[in-house]
Motif scaffolding. Structure first.
Motif, mmCIF file in Angstrom:
data_model
loop_
_atom_site.group_PDB
_atom_site.id
_atom_site.type_symbol
_atom_site.label_atom_id
_atom_site.label_comp_id
_atom_site.label_asym_id
_atom_site.label_seq_id
_atom_site.Cartn_x
_atom_site.Cartn_y
_atom_site.Cartn_z
ATOM 1 N N VAL A 159 0.854 -1.190 0.000
ATOM 2 C CA VAL A 159 0.000 0.000 0.000
ATOM 3 C C VAL A 159 0.891 1.241 0.000
ATOM 4 N N PRO A 160 0.340 2.393 -0.426
ATOM 5 C CA PRO A 160 1.156 3.611 -0.471
ATOM 6 C C PRO A 160 1.656 4.039 0.904
ATOM 7 N N ALA A 161 2.770 4.733 0.910
ATOM 8 C CA ALA A 161 3.254 5.363 2.134
ATOM 9 C C ALA A 161 2.298 6.494 2.512
ATOM 10 N N VAL A 162 2.485 7.060 3.705
ATOM 11 C CA VAL A 162 1.539 8.067 4.187
ATOM 12 C C VAL A 162 2.234 9.341 4.633
ATOM 13 N N ASP A 163 1.458 10.425 4.602
ATOM 14 C CA ASP A 163 1.830 11.694 5.209
ATOM 15 C C ASP A 163 0.931 11.912 6.417
ATOM 16 N N VAL A 164 1.423 12.647 7.404
ATOM 17 C CA VAL A 164 0.612 12.978 8.580
ATOM 18 C C VAL A 164 0.581 14.500 8.714
ATOM 19 N N PHE A 165 -0.617 15.061 8.542
ATOM 20 C CA PHE A 165 -0.803 16.513 8.565
ATOM 21 C C PHE A 165 -1.411 16.928 9.897
ATOM 22 N N SER A 166 -0.828 17.964 10.515
ATOM 23 C CA SER A 166 -1.333 18.522 11.771
ATOM 24 C C SER A 166 -2.170 19.756 11.489
ATOM 25 N N TRP A 167 -3.445 19.708 11.936
ATOM 26 C CA TRP A 167 -4.313 20.877 11.771
ATOM 27 C C TRP A 167 -3.794 22.045 12.607
ATOM 28 N N LYS A 168 -3.316 21.768 13.806
ATOM 29 C CA LYS A 168 -2.836 22.821 14.704
ATOM 30 C C LYS A 168 -1.608 23.521 14.130
ATOM 31 N N LEU A 169 -0.679 22.730 13.615
ATOM 32 C CA LEU A 169 0.561 23.303 13.083
ATOM 33 C C LEU A 169 0.431 23.722 11.625
ATOM 34 N N ASN A 170 -0.641 23.272 10.970
ATOM 35 C CA ASN A 170 -0.910 23.594 9.569
ATOM 36 C C ASN A 170 0.237 23.162 8.647
ATOM 37 N N THR A 171 0.728 21.961 8.901
ATOM 38 C CA THR A 171 1.811 21.433 8.078
ATOM 39 C C THR A 171 1.879 19.917 8.227
ATOM 40 N N ASN A 172 2.548 19.281 7.281
ATOM 41 C CA ASN A 172 2.827 17.852 7.430
ATOM 42 C C ASN A 172 3.914 17.662 8.481
ATOM 43 N N MET A 173 3.623 16.863 9.489
ATOM 44 C CA MET A 173 4.645 16.559 10.483
ATOM 45 C C MET A 173 5.605 15.494 9.967
ATOM 46 N N TRP A 174 5.068 14.551 9.196
ATOM 47 C CA TRP A 174 5.904 13.506 8.601
ATOM 48 C C TRP A 174 5.396 13.223 7.197
ATOM 49 N N THR A 175 6.279 12.854 6.316
ATOM 50 C CA THR A 175 5.891 12.539 4.947
ATOM 51 C C THR A 175 6.542 11.234 4.502
ATOM 52 N N ASN A 176 5.829 10.551 3.612
ATOM 53 C CA ASN A 176 6.342 9.355 2.938
ATOM 54 C C ASN A 176 6.787 8.270 3.925
ATOM 55 N N ILE A 177 5.956 7.981 4.909
ATOM 56 C CA ILE A 177 6.277 6.954 5.903
ATOM 57 C C ILE A 177 5.701 5.618 5.428
ATOM 58 N N PRO A 178 6.552 4.642 5.121
ATOM 59 C CA PRO A 178 6.062 3.357 4.614
ATOM 60 C C PRO A 178 5.543 2.469 5.736
ATOM 61 N N VAL A 179 4.906 1.372 5.363
ATOM 62 C CA VAL A 179 4.474 0.385 6.350
ATOM 63 C C VAL A 179 5.701 -0.151 7.091
ATOM 64 N N THR A 180 5.616 -0.252 8.377
ATOM 65 C CA THR A 180 6.643 -0.616 9.361
ATOM 66 C C THR A 180 7.624 0.529 9.626
ATOM 67 N N GLY A 181 7.375 1.694 9.039
ATOM 68 C CA GLY A 181 8.228 2.846 9.317
ATOM 69 C C GLY A 181 7.907 3.463 10.662
ATOM 70 N N VAL A 182 8.947 3.809 11.421
ATOM 71 C CA VAL A 182 8.795 4.483 12.713
ATOM 72 C C VAL A 182 9.669 5.729 12.671
ATOM 73 N N THR A 183 9.057 6.886 12.794
ATOM 74 C CA THR A 183 9.810 8.135 12.703
ATOM 75 C C THR A 183 10.567 8.422 13.998
ATOM 76 N N ASP A 184 11.426 9.424 13.953
ATOM 77 C CA ASP A 184 12.030 9.926 15.185
ATOM 78 C C ASP A 184 11.010 10.837 15.862
ATOM 79 N N PHE A 185 11.255 11.172 17.101
ATOM 80 C CA PHE A 185 10.356 12.063 17.826
ATOM 81 C C PHE A 185 10.508 13.486 17.300
ATOM 82 N N ALA A 186 9.386 14.171 17.170
ATOM 83 C CA ALA A 186 9.380 15.570 16.731
ATOM 84 C C ALA A 186 8.831 16.438 17.852
ATOM 85 N N THR A 187 9.282 17.668 17.902
ATOM 86 C CA THR A 187 8.755 18.619 18.883
ATOM 87 C C THR A 187 7.280 18.861 18.606
ATOM 88 N N TYR A 188 6.488 18.847 19.663
ATOM 89 C CA TYR A 188 5.039 18.969 19.497
ATOM 90 C C TYR A 188 4.484 19.774 20.662
#
Length: 242
Positions: A159-188
C-alpha cells in the motif's frame, strides 16, 4: 460466664482481622520491581497486529505481563517500560487459548544498557511479525512534548506510504512513511487539541482522522501508532513512552 464472653470477644476480633486481610487487594507483579535503572535496559510492548485478543509476553521463559493483551494494547500502560538485564534476551508472545489460531512468535533482541526500546508486534495473528526500535528519549527544556509516528497498517499487498498533517501546526509533520516505518520524535506543542490527518503520500486521500482531545503532557514523549486493516477498519493508538 465472664471467661466465655472474653473468649467470644477475642474470636470476634480475630475474625474481623482476618476479614480485613482477605479484602486487601494485592499487586500481582510478574517482574521484580525496581526503582534504580542504572545499568538496566527498558522495554515497552505494543501490539499493533490485527485480531489479537488474549496475549501474554514471556522474556527468557518468565511471564512479564499480567493482564491479557489485545490489538492496540501497550505494556506497561504507565508510559515508561519494564526493566531487563542488558544483552540478548529471548521473547515469546502467545495467545493463551489452547484452540487459538494465532501463531506464537519467538524472537531474540540485543537489549542495550541504558536504552529505552519499543517492541512492535504487527501484521495478523496467523503471520505475526515484530520490529524493535531504540527510542531517542529526550526531555524538552521547555513546555513542549515530543511525538512520533509508527505505520503498522495491515494489508496483504503493498500500500502507499503516508503523510501525517497537523491541523494545529498547519503542516505535514511527517511525509512518505512506509508500512513498518517508525519516525524519530518531533517537537510537538503540549496541552492542545489537534486533529491529525493520515493521507496517502502526496495526495488529499484521507485514510484516517485522529483527534487528540486535551492534548499531550509537557516534557513527555508519545507514539501515534497507525494500525488495523487497510481494507477494513483503520484505527490508531496513542501511547506515552516516557
Amino acid at each position: 460466664m465472664k471467661s466465655v464472653k472474653i473468649f467470644s470477644y477475642g474470636m470476634l476480633g480475630l475474625l474481623t482481622a482476618l476479614l480485613v486481610i482477605s479484602c486487601e487487594k494485592s499487586f500481582d507483579s510478574k517482574t521484580t520491581q525496581q526503582t534504580n535503572f542504572n545499568g538496566s535496559t527498558i522495554a515497552q510492548l505494543h501490539i499493533a497486529m490485527v485480531g489479537a485478543s488474549r496475549n501474554y509476553l514471556f522474556v527468557d521463559a518468565n511471564q512479564v505481563t499480567g493482564a491479557l493483551m489485545t490489538s492496540g494494547s501497550v505494556f506497561p500502560t504507565t508510559g515508561y517500560g519494564f526493566s531487563l538485564t542488558p544483552g540478548i534476551r529471548a521473547f515469546f508472545l502467545k495467545d493463551t487459548l489452547t484452540a487459538t489460531t494465532q501463531v506464537p512468535i519467538t524472537f531474540a533482541e540485543n537489549m542495550q544498557a541504558g536504552k529505552h526500546h519499543t517492541i512492535f508486534i504487527y501484521d495478523t495473528i496467523t503471520s505475526p511479525k515484530q520490529k524493535t526500535v531504540v527510542d531517542n528519549i529526550v526531555i524538552p527544556a521547555d513546555t513542549t512534548a515530543r511525538l512520533r509516528f509508527a505505520n503498522f497498517i495491515y494489508n496483504p499487498f503493498a500500500v502507499p506510504a503516508v503523510d501525517v498533517f497537523s491541523w494545529k501546526l498547519n503542516t505535514n509533520m511527517w511525509t512518505n512513511i512506509p508500512v513498518t516505518g517508525v519516525t524519530d520524535f518531533a517537537t510537538y506543542p503540549s496541552y492542545v487539541t489537534d486533529t491529525l490527518y493520515i493521507r496517502e503520500t502526496g495526495t488529499q486521500n484521507l485514510l484516517l482522522k485522529v483527534t487528540l482531545t486535551g492534548g499531550v503532557t509537557a516534557k513527555r514523549s508519545y507514539t501515534l501508532s497507525y494500525r488495523g486493516s487497510y481494507r477494513g477498519t483503520r484505527t490508531s493508538t496513542l501511547f506515552a513512552n516516557y
